[in-house]
Scaffold this active site. Structure first.
Site, PDB file in Angstrom:
ATOM      1  CB  ALA A  36      -2.375  -7.216   8.430  1.00 21.22           C
ATOM      2  CG  HIS A  51      -6.006 -14.117  -2.004  1.00 16.13           C
ATOM      3  ND1 HIS A  51      -7.031 -14.118  -1.088  1.00 16.13           N
ATOM      4  CD2 HIS A  51      -5.318 -12.972  -1.770  1.00 16.13           C
ATOM      5  CE1 HIS A  51      -6.963 -13.029  -0.346  1.00 16.13           C
ATOM      6  NE2 HIS A  51      -5.918 -12.316  -0.739  1.00 16.13           N
ATOM      7  NE  ARG A  76       0.222  -4.528  -1.116  1.00 13.83           N
ATOM      8  CZ  ARG A  76      -0.697  -5.011  -0.297  1.00 13.83           C
ATOM      9  NH1 ARG A  76      -1.981  -5.008  -0.640  1.00 13.83           N
ATOM     10  NH2 ARG A  76      -0.352  -5.494   0.879  1.00 13.83           N
ATOM     11  CG  HIS A  99       2.136  -4.170   3.967  1.00 13.21           C
ATOM     12  ND1 HIS A  99       1.212  -3.176   3.734  1.00 13.21           N
ATOM     13  CD2 HIS A  99       1.417  -5.302   4.111  1.00 13.21           C
ATOM     14  CE1 HIS A  99      -0.012  -3.690   3.742  1.00 13.21           C
ATOM     15  NE2 HIS A  99       0.079  -4.982   3.961  1.00 13.21           N
ATOM     16  CG  ASN A 101      -6.386  -4.926  -0.999  1.00 13.58           C
ATOM     17  OD1 ASN A 101      -5.799  -5.375  -1.985  1.00 13.58           O
ATOM     18  ND2 ASN A 101      -5.952  -5.144   0.240  1.00 13.58           N
ATOM     19  CG  ASP A 117      -3.470 -12.989   1.675  1.00  7.58           C
ATOM     20  OD1 ASP A 117      -3.656 -11.990   0.961  1.00  7.58           O
ATOM     21  OD2 ASP A 117      -3.688 -12.993   2.910  1.00  7.58           O
ATOM     22  CG  HIS A 142      -7.067 -15.123   3.514  1.00  7.05           C
ATOM     23  ND1 HIS A 142      -8.215 -15.035   4.258  1.00  7.05           N
ATOM     24  CD2 HIS A 142      -6.852 -13.879   3.008  1.00  7.05           C
ATOM     25  CE1 HIS A 142      -8.675 -13.808   4.199  1.00  7.05           C
ATOM     26  NE2 HIS A 142      -7.867 -13.085   3.438  1.00  7.05           N
ATOM     27  CG  HIS A 164     -10.783 -10.782   4.715  1.00  7.81           C
ATOM     28  ND1 HIS A 164      -9.409 -10.731   4.673  1.00  7.81           N
ATOM     29  CD2 HIS A 164     -11.122 -10.756   6.032  1.00  7.81           C
ATOM     30  CE1 HIS A 164      -8.941 -10.660   5.926  1.00  7.81           C
ATOM     31  NE2 HIS A 164      -9.965 -10.669   6.774  1.00  7.81           N
ATOM     32  CG  HIS A 219      -2.927  -8.443  -1.671  1.00  7.27           C
ATOM     33  ND1 HIS A 219      -4.099  -7.725  -1.566  1.00  7.27           N
ATOM     34  CD2 HIS A 219      -3.102  -9.558  -0.920  1.00  7.27           C
ATOM     35  CE1 HIS A 219      -4.946  -8.377  -0.781  1.00  7.27           C
ATOM     36  NE2 HIS A 219      -4.362  -9.499  -0.385  1.00  7.27           N
ATOM     37  CG  LEU A 243      -5.326  -9.090   9.643  1.00 12.95           C
ATOM     38  CD1 LEU A 243      -5.973  -7.726   9.428  1.00 12.95           C
ATOM     39  CD2 LEU A 243      -5.802  -9.706  10.964  1.00 12.95           C
ATOM     40  CE  LYS A 300     -11.131 -10.292  -0.625  1.00 14.87           C
ATOM     41  NZ  LYS A 300      -9.905 -11.061  -0.489  1.00 14.87           N
TER      42      LYS A 300
END
Ligand SMILES: NC(=O)N[C@@H](CC(=O)O)C(=O)O
Ligand SMILES: [Zn+2]
Ligand SMILES: [Zn+2]
Length: 345
Positions: A264, A14, A18, A252, A42, A248, A175, A137, A16, A220, A100
């Site tokens: 988050a 898992h 980007r 950011h 996402n 996870d 998560h 999630h 991200h 989160l 997902k």
């Protein structure tokens, strides 16, 4: 001679990564440590089609520095309108590894998520038929449910009925942050597993709120009470094949975190393995580290174990306060701390 440890090369189930400059700035941290990663869809707009996933996979591979062998495993972002045949086609052609499920409004870029699992019934039936994993999630979004209760309520309202109605569906409860989720996964059949992040093994909600509000400890599902953290540590280090590594890592920009309405997500990719290994060392469970990091995930997904190995040395490893990307800076998990192990490649 310092103490050392060698294990099969891990995977991250898992992450991200980007897009654009952020992707360029973060992907090497993941690719350096992990052979494969389940890449979250996402983006804006989300990755909802086979074509979009193929294009995103190509952008990821183009951003991986030369010499690193890394395989991104792509996921399909489910919406109320996902076509079951698109999912089947993506899985059978080897583009999608998993789907997902974001409950609409639950987390970053989940606005196009699913408003009611009844709306994706046809997709879930196809997934059960073809043996495709559903990554979840697991938080409800109703305004009347306290944010600290949203995972536990999700088990009652969504997970339990879903599993009862489609008992063969492969589900990763992602998560996880509560003892309720640990208990649910432990008592569920073999087709249900969970990922656990480094932050939920290291911090409880005090880390976020005591002595000032700490935006870099906010993700989160939000970190819970200490009793939950202890349950997660026990599950992760138990040797049970139902629990495996999923960082996870969710970068950011610093200014987006340090804000009146901070995003988050915790950026843990740079020292992810050192962070997990610290937990296994503290729990005197280093013998179970390889299972959690490198064996249980591929077994659940029905993928081969990695052949390559990686090594760790027990030497002090300071974590920098910030990590620069081309257009911003990121604050990594454990910023300013010293970890006791070093990933030696
Ligand atoms: N974990 C987070 O706090 N944030 C993730 C989304 C998610 O995994 O829920 C993100 O994309 O930023
Ligand atoms: Zn999530
Ligand atoms: Zn995530």
């Amino acid at each position: 001679m310092s103490e050392s440890l060698t294990i099969r090369r891990p995977d991250d189930w898992h992450v991200h990564l980007r897009d654009g400059a952020m992707l360029e700035g973060v992907v090497a941290h993941t690719a350096r440590q992990f052979a494969r990663a389940i890449v979250m869809p996402n983006l804006t707009p989300p990755v909802t089609t086979v074509e979009a996933a193929e294009a995103y996979r190509a952008r990821i591979l183009a951003a991986v520095p030369e010499g690193l062998a890394f395989e991104p495993l792509m996921t399909c972002y489910l919406t109320d309108n996902t076509d079951p045949e698109e999912v089947r086609r993506g899985f059978e052609s080897g583009v999608f590894t998993a789907c997902k499920l974001y409950p609409a409004g639950a987390t970053t870029n989940s606005d196009s998520g699913v408003t009611d699992v009844a709306n994706i019934r046809g997709v879930l039936e196809v997934m059960a038929e073809i043996g495709m994993v559903l990554c979840v999630h697991g938080e409800v979004t109703s305004a009347d449910i306290d944010i600290f209760d949203r995972e536990a309520v999700f088990i009652e309202r969504v997970m339990t009925p879903l599993l009862a109605s489609l008992p063969s569906l492969k589900i990763v409860f992602e998560h996880i942050t509560t003892s309720e989720a640990v208990a649910f996964v432990e008592s569920a059949p073999d087709n249900v597993a969970a990922t656990i992040t480094p932050q939920h093994l290291h911090i409880n909600r005090n880390a976020m709120l005591v002595g000032g509000i700490r935006p870099h400890a906010y993700c989160l599902p939000v970190a819970k009470r200490e009793a939950h953290r202890l349950a997660l540590r026990k599950a992760a280090t138990s040797g049970s094949p139902k629990f495996f590594l999923g960082t996870d890592s969710a970068p950011h920009a610093r200014e987006a975190k340090e804000s009146a309405c901070g995003c988050a997500g915790i950026f843990n990719a740079p020292y992810a393995l050192e962070s997990y290994l610290a937990v296994f060392d503290e729990e005197e469970a280093i013998a179970h580290f390889e299972g959690f990091a490198s064996l249980h995930g591929p077994r659940f997904y029905g993928l081969p174990e990695n052949q390559a190995t990686v090594a760790f040395e027990k030497v002090d490893t300071p974590v920098p306060a910030t990590i620069a990307t081309a257009d911003t800076e990121l604050v990594p998990f454990h910023a300013g701390e010293t970890l006791r192990w070093r990933f030696a490649g």
